[in-house]
Design a protein around this motif. Structure first.
Motif, PDB file in Angstrom:
ATOM      1  N   PHE A  88       0.803  -1.112  -0.047  1.00  0.00           N
ATOM      2  CA  PHE A  88      -0.050   0.057  -0.068  1.00  0.00           C
ATOM      3  C   PHE A  88       0.957   1.283  -0.047  1.00  0.00           C
ATOM      4  O   PHE A  88       1.743   1.172   0.809  1.00  0.00           O
ATOM      5  N   THR A  89       0.496   1.995  -0.935  1.00  0.00           N
ATOM      6  CA  THR A  89       1.315   3.379  -1.090  1.00  0.00           C
ATOM      7  C   THR A  89       0.581   4.654  -1.138  1.00  0.00           C
ATOM      8  O   THR A  89       0.909   5.760  -1.381  1.00  0.00           O
ATOM      9  N   GLU A  90      -0.748   4.683  -0.717  1.00  0.00           N
ATOM     10  CA  GLU A  90      -1.574   5.642  -0.478  1.00  0.00           C
ATOM     11  C   GLU A  90      -2.191   5.859   0.848  1.00  0.00           C
ATOM     12  O   GLU A  90      -2.247   4.948   1.694  1.00  0.00           O
ATOM     13  N   GLY A  91      -2.459   7.156   1.304  1.00  0.00           N
ATOM     14  CA  GLY A  91      -3.219   7.408   2.442  1.00  0.00           C
ATOM     15  C   GLY A  91      -4.385   7.994   2.193  1.00  0.00           C
ATOM     16  O   GLY A  91      -4.708   8.447   0.872  1.00  0.00           O
ATOM     17  N   PHE A  92      -5.260   8.426   3.058  1.00  0.00           N
ATOM     18  CA  PHE A  92      -6.514   9.049   2.806  1.00  0.00           C
ATOM     19  C   PHE A  92      -6.702   9.926   3.957  1.00  0.00           C
ATOM     20  O   PHE A  92      -6.371   9.999   5.094  1.00  0.00           O
ATOM     21  N   THR A  93      -7.601  10.966   3.553  1.00  0.00           N
ATOM     22  CA  THR A  93      -8.385  11.940   4.395  1.00  0.00           C
ATOM     23  C   THR A  93      -9.680  11.976   4.255  1.00  0.00           C
ATOM     24  O   THR A  93     -10.174  11.919   3.260  1.00  0.00           O
ATOM     25  N   THR A  94     -10.557  11.837   5.635  1.00  0.00           N
ATOM     26  CA  THR A  94     -11.921  12.060   5.337  1.00  0.00           C
ATOM     27  C   THR A  94     -12.369  13.287   4.848  1.00  0.00           C
ATOM     28  O   THR A  94     -11.718  14.091   5.730  1.00  0.00           O
ATOM     29  N   ILE A  95     -13.170  13.256   4.108  1.00  0.00           N
ATOM     30  CA  ILE A  95     -13.634  14.756   3.529  1.00  0.00           C
ATOM     31  C   ILE A  95     -15.381  14.748   3.410  1.00  0.00           C
ATOM     32  O   ILE A  95     -15.922  13.748   3.473  1.00  0.00           O
TER      33      ILE A  95
END
Length: 94
Positions: free
Chosen positions: A42-49
């Protein structure tokens, strides 16, 4: 490498780590965080919007930090100071 574990599936874990280098050239650098779990990478992260009253959604982006090396030359005897300002991402000056 920073090893971690969670108590159950779906649990979140925030990790902090430091990247050190011996030599830095005056050029741009990309540092990518990579997590491996059960053979998957895994090479992504996320922010909840979202907004109040609207379903929140994850916004995915590369887990990447961009930095630029700078060739700094200081005149002999010159004293230099740094005053941290709003939004500065500098934890300490050596």
């Amino acid at each position: 490498m920073a090893e971690f574990e969670t108590g159950r599936d779906g649990e979140e874990k925030n990790l902090s780590f430091t990247v050190l280098t011996k030599d830095v050239a005056a050029k741009p650098y990309n540092v990518t965080a990579v997590a491996t779990y059960e053979g998957k990478t895994f090479t992504e992260g996320f922010t909840t919007i979202g907004y109040v009253g609207v379903r929140p959604y994850p916004m995915y982006r590369p887990a990447e930090y961009r930095a630029t090396g700078v060739d700094v030359k200081v005149a002999p005897g010159l004293k230099v100071a740094y005053v941290m300002g709003t939004g500065d991402d500098v934890s300490r000056i050596a």
